[in-house]
Design an enzyme around this catalytic site. Sequence first.
Site, PDB file in Angstrom:
ATOM      1  N   SER A 213      56.781 -64.899 -67.903  1.00 29.65           N
ATOM      2  CA  SER A 213      55.944 -66.096 -67.997  1.00 29.65           C
ATOM      3  C   SER A 213      55.965 -66.815 -66.655  1.00 29.65           C
ATOM      4  O   SER A 213      57.029 -67.257 -66.202  1.00 29.65           O
ATOM      5  CB  SER A 213      56.470 -67.018 -69.103  1.00 29.65           C
ATOM      6  OG  SER A 213      55.677 -68.181 -69.228  1.00 29.65           O
ATOM      7  N   HIS A 317      51.236 -65.333 -68.784  1.00 33.47           N
ATOM      8  CA  HIS A 317      52.406 -64.628 -69.309  1.00 33.47           C
ATOM      9  C   HIS A 317      51.995 -63.251 -69.818  1.00 33.47           C
ATOM     10  O   HIS A 317      50.818 -62.978 -70.037  1.00 33.47           O
ATOM     11  CB  HIS A 317      53.146 -65.454 -70.378  1.00 33.47           C
ATOM     12  CG  HIS A 317      52.598 -65.355 -71.773  1.00 33.47           C
ATOM     13  ND1 HIS A 317      52.691 -66.372 -72.672  1.00 33.47           N
ATOM     14  CD2 HIS A 317      51.990 -64.349 -72.455  1.00 33.47           C
ATOM     15  CE1 HIS A 317      52.176 -66.016 -73.829  1.00 33.47           C
ATOM     16  NE2 HIS A 317      51.744 -64.787 -73.712  1.00 33.47           N
TER      17      HIS A 317
END
Length: 345
Positions: A213, A317
């Site tokens: 992420s 992400h």
Amino acid sequence: MESAIPTHLQCPRLRHRRVPDDYVPPYPATVARYRAEVTRVVMGYFGIQHRADAPAPALAARALHCITKAFAAANGPGHWDRAQCVDQAGYLNTITIGYWDNPAAYAAWFAEHGERWASGAFNEPGLGLFTEVLQPAADRFETLFSSDGIEGVAGVSAGLGEPIQEHAYWGGMRDRLALSQTDGMSPAGAPKVVTEGLHQRVLPHENLCLIRSGQDWTGTQGDERRMYTEEVEPVLRTGMDFLQHQGRQVDCYANRYMSVVDAAGKPMDKSFGMGWWRSLAALERWAESHPTHVAIFGAAMKYLGTMGPAAQLKLYHEVTVATAAEQYFEYFNCHPRTGMLGAAG
């Protein structure tokens, strides 16, 4: 809007989504789109480690040069990047990450270049090397992007699609995985370590989860840059530190808060968290309810609410839930809490 799940992976749902069919997200986001013939991708993490408070071993620079050269060879990755972090044991970890959309090309490359990476080819006291690889089927990974910036596994995609429906709600991560239409992706088993001298392999379990992420604040300026670096990033770092040092409390096996660097090792205005989790459900529980992530979410919402559509911060992400057969973990001369070694300790 379109569904995050591509048409060729859609099937009759046996498991419901978390939102109704007429749900409209409050802001746009997109996902990476892959050619229909791409049935599997490869995510290869090739790392070195040494004490952060001591000079780097002599072979460290040579190892980095070798992996860079190997990535440029025949059958090398379609996209790669490099990042660093200091882990919970005080070791600097430099990881070169390659992505392939052709498992056969990866297999040929690995046999020629990657197989010896963590097998003792760079055997020097104080230098550890590791290989962490996932080869998920197309229905076992998902992506999400707040802007048109391409990062990570999207680097081997056909590009980003149109705005999607399945985001901006708790559960969207699961709903973007094509396999979630029919499977709960529950974990089974426990990781085990096989040790032969300085060489260690981790035998994984079913449905291990990996999240990468990331944040890119390259384009921010003035008040926006100040707000990110002074109000958002410290809260994010606190959450990443919790997962790194106390993650086992929430079934996070290992977490690295990585700073992206260029090929010469120069820091860029990019970072990402890389977390190995026992399950997607464990990651979801932390994201939805743990104070550290609630704080991250609150800081991000305040930031985006203040900056509005003019915000230049780019977020993304990628999340993977892999079968045991899709995972490969190999470590050489690494400390016992490195990556998935800590999961089996």
